[in-house]
Design a protein around this motif. Structure first.
Motif, short mmCIF file in Angstrom:
data_model
loop_
_atom_site.label_atom_id
_atom_site.label_comp_id
_atom_site.label_asym_id
_atom_site.label_seq_id
_atom_site.Cartn_x
_atom_site.Cartn_y
_atom_site.Cartn_z
N LEU A 39 54.82 34.91 -8.85
CA LEU A 39 55.52 34.81 -7.58
C LEU A 39 54.72 33.98 -6.58
O LEU A 39 55.28 33.21 -5.79
CB LEU A 39 55.80 36.21 -7.01
CG LEU A 39 56.83 37.05 -7.76
CD1 LEU A 39 56.88 38.45 -7.19
CD2 LEU A 39 58.21 36.40 -7.70
N GLN A 40 53.40 34.13 -6.61
CA GLN A 40 52.55 33.37 -5.70
C GLN A 40 52.71 31.87 -5.93
O GLN A 40 52.79 31.08 -4.97
CB GLN A 40 51.09 33.78 -5.91
CG GLN A 40 50.10 33.10 -4.97
CD GLN A 40 48.68 33.47 -5.33
OE1 GLN A 40 48.20 33.19 -6.44
NE2 GLN A 40 48.01 34.15 -4.40
N ARG A 91 55.94 30.79 -4.37
CA ARG A 91 55.84 30.71 -2.91
C ARG A 91 55.14 29.42 -2.49
O ARG A 91 55.57 28.75 -1.55
CB ARG A 91 55.09 31.93 -2.36
CG ARG A 91 55.92 33.19 -2.26
CD ARG A 91 55.29 34.20 -1.31
NE ARG A 91 53.94 34.56 -1.72
CZ ARG A 91 53.66 35.55 -2.56
NH1 ARG A 91 54.64 36.28 -3.07
NH2 ARG A 91 52.41 35.83 -2.87
N TYR A 92 54.06 29.08 -3.19
CA TYR A 92 53.33 27.84 -2.86
C TYR A 92 54.21 26.62 -3.12
O TYR A 92 54.21 25.67 -2.34
CB TYR A 92 52.05 27.76 -3.68
CG TYR A 92 51.00 28.78 -3.33
CD1 TYR A 92 51.12 29.59 -2.20
CD2 TYR A 92 49.86 28.94 -4.12
CE1 TYR A 92 50.15 30.54 -1.89
CE2 TYR A 92 48.88 29.88 -3.81
CZ TYR A 92 49.04 30.68 -2.69
OH TYR A 92 48.08 31.61 -2.37
N VAL A 145 57.52 26.42 -3.02
CA VAL A 145 58.54 26.33 -1.98
C VAL A 145 57.93 25.86 -0.66
O VAL A 145 58.53 25.07 0.07
CB VAL A 145 59.25 27.70 -1.81
CG1 VAL A 145 60.14 27.70 -0.56
CG2 VAL A 145 60.07 28.03 -3.04
N ALA A 146 56.72 26.32 -0.35
CA ALA A 146 56.05 25.89 0.88
C ALA A 146 55.81 24.38 0.88
O ALA A 146 56.04 23.71 1.90
CB ALA A 146 54.74 26.64 1.06
N GLU A 178 50.82 29.26 4.23
CA GLU A 178 50.60 30.38 3.32
C GLU A 178 49.25 31.05 3.51
O GLU A 178 48.91 31.99 2.78
CB GLU A 178 50.72 29.88 1.87
CG GLU A 178 52.12 29.41 1.50
CD GLU A 178 53.14 30.52 1.60
OE1 GLU A 178 52.86 31.64 1.10
OE2 GLU A 178 54.22 30.29 2.19
N ARG A 228 63.79 29.75 -4.69
CA ARG A 228 64.21 30.43 -3.45
C ARG A 228 64.94 31.73 -3.76
O ARG A 228 64.75 32.74 -3.09
CB ARG A 228 65.12 29.51 -2.63
CG ARG A 228 64.43 28.29 -2.03
CD ARG A 228 65.37 27.64 -1.02
NE ARG A 228 64.91 26.32 -0.63
CZ ARG A 228 63.95 26.08 0.25
NH1 ARG A 228 63.31 27.10 0.81
NH2 ARG A 228 63.64 24.83 0.57
N LEU A 270 62.44 34.45 -4.94
CA LEU A 270 61.66 34.97 -3.82
C LEU A 270 62.52 35.84 -2.90
O LEU A 270 62.06 36.87 -2.40
CB LEU A 270 61.03 33.81 -3.04
CG LEU A 270 59.96 33.02 -3.80
CD1 LEU A 270 59.50 31.82 -2.97
CD2 LEU A 270 58.78 33.90 -4.17
N GLU A 323 61.97 39.84 -2.19
CA GLU A 323 61.85 40.40 -0.85
C GLU A 323 62.88 41.51 -0.63
O GLU A 323 62.58 42.55 -0.04
CB GLU A 323 62.02 39.30 0.20
CG GLU A 323 62.04 39.78 1.64
CD GLU A 323 60.78 40.53 2.05
OE1 GLU A 323 60.85 41.32 3.01
OE2 GLU A 323 59.73 40.34 1.39
#
Length: 295
Positions: free
Chosen positions: A3-4, A7-8, A10-11, A25, A69, A72, A76
């Motif tokens: 997941l990390q 996230r990176y 998508v950032a 992040e 997306r 994630l 959430e």
């Protein structure tokens, strides 16, 4: 794939910049770049075109972005919903109880629970103890209020006694009192018409057993009802009935207590022995015990 890493990814896709993505992040830029490279190796495709001063998505990156997306967002949502259930802002608790308790104890307990945890759904299943045990064993209830000991051996349950409930005789205030004394004995029910519950009802079995222990068979003036019906039969003068004192106190009928040692039944709360109760169920059990300590 972690997941990390998503996230990176998508950032970077959002900022089109590795340094700004790392700042967003709260991670060092080399660590973020290393995780992106690791994700690309795992997927077997580059996700970004890296030109000096310009970052853009490759076809593989464009394909991954909406999926990342969604993952994630779902993660959430799962985290938030689990937290809400754990903190009793949401959830459900299913309680089984005999009709006599649904008419006396249960409404006050559910009200107290709802006041504390308004977001938790309450589901009540009304039935006799033997039926409640079967429903509980099938996993369709979280807790059940049952009369113990059970008449027949059931599945493995964990039970805790809540109270010893006094039973009394109720009669119509328009009819003569069952006895002239302030207390009566079970023997005083000999040859007296009883308004009797349906077969399988816990109070029927207890009343019949008490009469037989006293050496006689009870006489039924009318039989076959649930609690509300039996109280109606008594009010109409069709017989007397043995009911819990908590129910009798709300019935508007004449109450006559048994002479010592009296007649009682034990109320216990049960759950499946192989399943730990949910936090909502544990809180409901706590409120049950709290409420009874006030009686």
């Amino acid at each position: 794939m972690q997941l990390q890493q998503l996230r990176y990814f998508v950032a970077v896709a959002d900022t089109r910049h590795f340094t700004r993505a790392a700042q967003r992040e709260h991670v060092a830029q080399p660590s973020l770049s290393q995780q992106i490279r690791s994700l690309e190796r795992e997927l077997g495709a580059e996700l970004f075109h890296r030109a000096r001063g310009h970052i853009s998505l490759t076809d593989a990156g464009e394909a991954l972005l909406p999926l990342a997306r969604r993952v994630l967002a779902d993660t959430e949502t799962a985290r938030r919903e689990v937290q809400e259930v754990a903190q009793l802002r949401r959830g459900r608790v299913r309680l089984g109880a005999p009709p006599s308790l649904c008419a006396s104890l249960v409404p006050d307990v559910l009200r107290a629970f709802h006041d504390r945890y308004p977001g938790v759904e309450l589901v009540v299943h009304e039935d006799g103890s033997q039926d409640l045990v079967r429903v509980l064993a099938a996993g369709e209830l979280d807790l059940a209020l049952i009369i113990t000991p059970l008449a027949a051996q059931g599945p493995v349950l964990t039970t805790a006694e809540l109270l010893s409930e006094e039973l009394v005789v109720v009669s119509s205030p328009d009819a003569p009192a069952p006895v002239r004394r302030s207390r009566l004995a079970v023997e005083d029910l000999r040859d007296r018409p009883l308004a009797m519950f349906r077969r399988g009802y816990d109070l029927r079995e207890l009343t019949v057993a008490a009469c037989r222990d006293a050496g006689f068979e009870p006489v039924f003036g009318v039989e076959g009802g649930e609690m509300d019906a039996v109280l109606g039969f008594v009010r109409a003068g069709l017989g007397v009935a043995v009911v819990p004192r908590m129910v009798a106190a709300r019935s508007g009928l004449r109450i006559t207590r048994f002479a010592p040692p009296g007649l009682h039944r034990t109320i216990s709360v049960a759950h499946r022995g192989d399943v730990s109760p949910t936090r909502a169920a544990r809180e409901l059990q706590h409120i049950l015990a709290e409420r009874l300590s006030e009686e």
